[in-house]
Design a protein around this motif. Structure first.
Motif, PDB file in Angstrom:
ATOM      1  N   UNK A 240       4.860   1.785   8.051  1.00 17.82           N
ATOM      2  CA  UNK A 240       4.647   0.333   8.056  1.00 17.82           C
ATOM      3  C   UNK A 240       3.238  -0.035   8.487  1.00 17.82           C
ATOM      4  N   UNK A 241       2.735   0.687   9.509  1.00 20.03           N
ATOM      5  CA  UNK A 241       1.354   0.421   9.951  1.00 20.03           C
ATOM      6  C   UNK A 241       0.356   0.725   8.845  1.00 20.03           C
ATOM      7  N   UNK A 242       0.574   1.873   8.172  1.00 17.21           N
ATOM      8  CA  UNK A 242      -0.340   2.213   7.062  1.00 17.21           C
ATOM      9  C   UNK A 242      -0.249   1.195   5.935  1.00 17.21           C
ATOM     10  N   UNK A 247      -2.647  -3.099   3.089  1.00 14.21           N
ATOM     11  CA  UNK A 247      -2.574  -4.471   2.592  1.00 14.21           C
ATOM     12  C   UNK A 247      -3.772  -5.287   3.053  1.00 14.21           C
ATOM     13  N   UNK A 248      -4.146  -5.110   4.347  1.00 15.25           N
ATOM     14  CA  UNK A 248      -5.327  -5.825   4.845  1.00 15.25           C
ATOM     15  C   UNK A 248      -6.588  -5.400   4.116  1.00 15.25           C
ATOM     16  N   UNK A 249      -6.711  -4.059   3.879  1.00 12.24           N
ATOM     17  CA  UNK A 249      -7.896  -3.569   3.164  1.00 12.24           C
ATOM     18  C   UNK A 249      -7.929  -4.110   1.738  1.00 12.24           C
ATOM     19  N   UNK A 252      -8.935  -7.747   1.869  1.00 12.86           N
ATOM     20  CA  UNK A 252     -10.386  -7.871   2.035  1.00 12.86           C
ATOM     21  C   UNK A 252     -11.123  -7.523   0.749  1.00 12.86           C
ATOM     22  N   UNK A 253     -10.641  -6.472   0.054  1.00 15.66           N
ATOM     23  CA  UNK A 253     -11.293  -6.079  -1.199  1.00 15.66           C
ATOM     24  C   UNK A 253     -11.144  -7.169  -2.253  1.00 15.66           C
ATOM     25  N   UNK A 254      -9.942  -7.774  -2.315  1.00 14.36           N
ATOM     26  CA  UNK A 254      -9.746  -8.860  -3.283  1.00 14.36           C
ATOM     27  C   UNK A 254     -10.618 -10.069  -2.946  1.00 14.36           C
ATOM     28  N   UNK A 255     -10.743 -10.360  -1.641  1.00 10.84           N
ATOM     29  CA  UNK A 255     -11.628 -11.463  -1.249  1.00 10.84           C
ATOM     30  C   UNK A 255     -13.073 -11.172  -1.626  1.00 10.84           C
ATOM     31  N   UNK A 256     -13.482  -9.909  -1.377  1.00  6.30           N
ATOM     32  CA  UNK A 256     -14.848  -9.532  -1.741  1.00  6.30           C
ATOM     33  C   UNK A 256     -15.056  -9.619  -3.251  1.00  6.30           C
TER      34      UNK A 256
END
Length: 329
Positions: A240-242, A247-249, A252-256
Motif C-alpha cells: 500500500x505504501x508503494x 500514485x504520488x509520483x 507529480x509526473x502528470x502535473x509536470x
C-alpha cells in the motif's frame, strides 16, 4: 592651293598636339600611378610599424590586465573554495548531529512500538504460563494424592499379609474367624476405594495430558497463523505504501506533463502568430517585388540604351580620330 596647304598644316599641328598630349598624358598617368603606389607602400610600412607598436603595447596592457584579473579571480576562487570547505565541514557536523538525534529518536520510537506490540503478547503468554502453572500444580497435587494413596494401599497390603500370617499360624476358632472376617471387612473397602481412586486419577492424568498436548498444538498453530497474518499484513502495508508513493509520483509526473503541455501550447500559439506575421511580411515583400520588378527592368533598359548611345558616340569619335590621323599621314 595655299589655303589647302595652310589647312593641312593646321590639321597636322592639331594631330601632333593630340598625339603628343596622349603620349604625355599616358606617361604622366604612369608616373602618377607609380608615385601613388610608392606613397601607398611607404605609408603602409609606416602605418604597419605604428600598428605593430600599438599592438604590442595593447597586448602588454591586455596581458597585465588579464594577469591582474586572473590573480583577483584566483583569490576569489580560493576564498570560495575555503568557504565551501568550511560549509561542507559545518554541514557534515550538523548532519552527523542530526543523524545521531534522529537515530536516538528512532530507537526510542522503535522501543515504544515494540513494547506496545509485545505487551499484549507478553500478557497472553503470562496468562498461558499461569494456566500451565495451575495445571501443573493440580497435576502435582494429584500425583501427591496418588502417591499417598499408593503408600496407604501398600501399608494395607502389608497389614493384610501380617494378619493373614497370624491367622494361618493360630488355631482357628470362632473368635479368630470372626476377628479375621472383621479385619477383612474393615480392610477390604478402603483398599478397593484406593485402587479405584488410583485408576480414576491415572485416567484423569492421561486425559489431562492429552488435553494439554492438544491445547499446546492448537496454541502453536494459532501462533503460526498469527505470525503469517502479521507478515501478510506487513507486506500489504508495504504494498500500500508503494502504491501510494507511485500514485504520488505519477500525479507529480502528470502535473509536470500538463504544465509542459500548457507551455508547449502557449509556444505553439506564439509560433503560429509569428508564422502568420512572417507570411504576411512575405506576401507584402512579394507584392513589392512584383511591383518593383518592372520598374527595375525599365531602368535597366534605359541604362542599356544610354550605354549603347555612349558606345556609338565613342565609336564615332574614334572613327573620326582615325580618319583624321590617316588624312594627316
Amino acid at each position: 592651293e595655299t589655303e589647302r596647304m595652310l589647312a593641312l598644316g593646321i590639321l597636322a599641328s592639331a594631330v601632333q598636339k593630340i598625339v603628343r598630349g596622349f603620349f604625355a598624358k599616358s606617361i604622366f598617368l604612369r608616373v602618377k600611378q607609380t608615385v601613388i603606389e610608392t606613397q601607398a607602400k611607404a605609408r603602409q610600412t609606416i602605418d604597419r610599424k605604428f600598428f605593430l607598436k600599438c599592438r604590442s603595447a595593447v597586448t602588454t596592457l591586455q596581458c597585465f590586465a588579464r594577469c591582474t584579473s586572473a590573480f583577483a579571480s584566483l583569490l576569489r576562487l580560493r576564498s570560495n573554495y575555503a568557504a565551501c570547505q568550511i560549509q561542507t565541514r559545518w554541514r557534515t557536523f550538523r548532519s552527523v548531529v542530526m543523524l545521531t538525534q534522529y537515530r536516538e529518536a528512532t530507537i526510542l520510537i522503535q522501543k515504544i512500538a515494540r513494547g506496545a506490540y509485545q505487551r499484549p503478547v507478553y500478557k497472553e503468554l503470562l496468562k498461558e504460563a499461569e494456566a500451565e502453572a495451575k495445571l501443573n500444580s493440580k497435576l502435582q497435587a494429584l500425583q501427591r494424592r496418588l502417591a499417598d494413596a499408593e503408600m496407604k494401599w501398600l501399608r494395607a497390603e502389608k497389614e493384610k499379609a501380617i494378619v493373614e500370617k497370624k491367622v494361618a499360624g493360630m488355631v482357628p476358632s470362632e473368635e479368630a474367624i470372626t476377628t479375621v472376617e472383621d479385619v477383612e471387612k474393615t480392610t477390604a473397602p478402603p483398599i478397593l476405594q484406593q485402587q479405584a481412586l488410583i485408576d480414576e486419577s491415572g485416567k484423569m492424568l492421561e486425559y489431562l495430558r492429552k488435553e494439554v498436548f492438544s491445547l499446546k498444538t492448537k496454541n502453536y498453530a494459532l501462533r503460526a497463523e498469527n505470525t503469517e497474518l502479521r507478515e501478510t499484513n506487513y507486506h500489504l502495508q508495504e504494498h500500500g505504501d508503494t502504491i501510494t508513493a507511485s500514485f504520488g509520483a505519477l500525479k507529480q509526473h502528470t502535473n509536470h506533463l500538463s504544465k509542459t503541455n500548457m507551455k508547449l501550447r502557449v509556444g505553439e500559439t506564439s509560433h503560429k502568430k509569428e508564422i502568420a506575421e512572417l507570411r504576411k511580411k512575405m506576401n507584402a515583400n512579394k507584392f513589392t517585388e512584383m511591383s518593383e520588378v518592372p520598374k527595375l527592368k525599365e531602368e535597366i533598359r534605359k541604362k542599356d540604351a544610354l550605354h549603347k548611345a555612349e558606345m556609338d558616340a565613342l565609336r564615332a569619335d574614334l572613327s573620326k580620330a582615325r580618319l583624321k590621323h590617316i588624312t594627316e599621314k
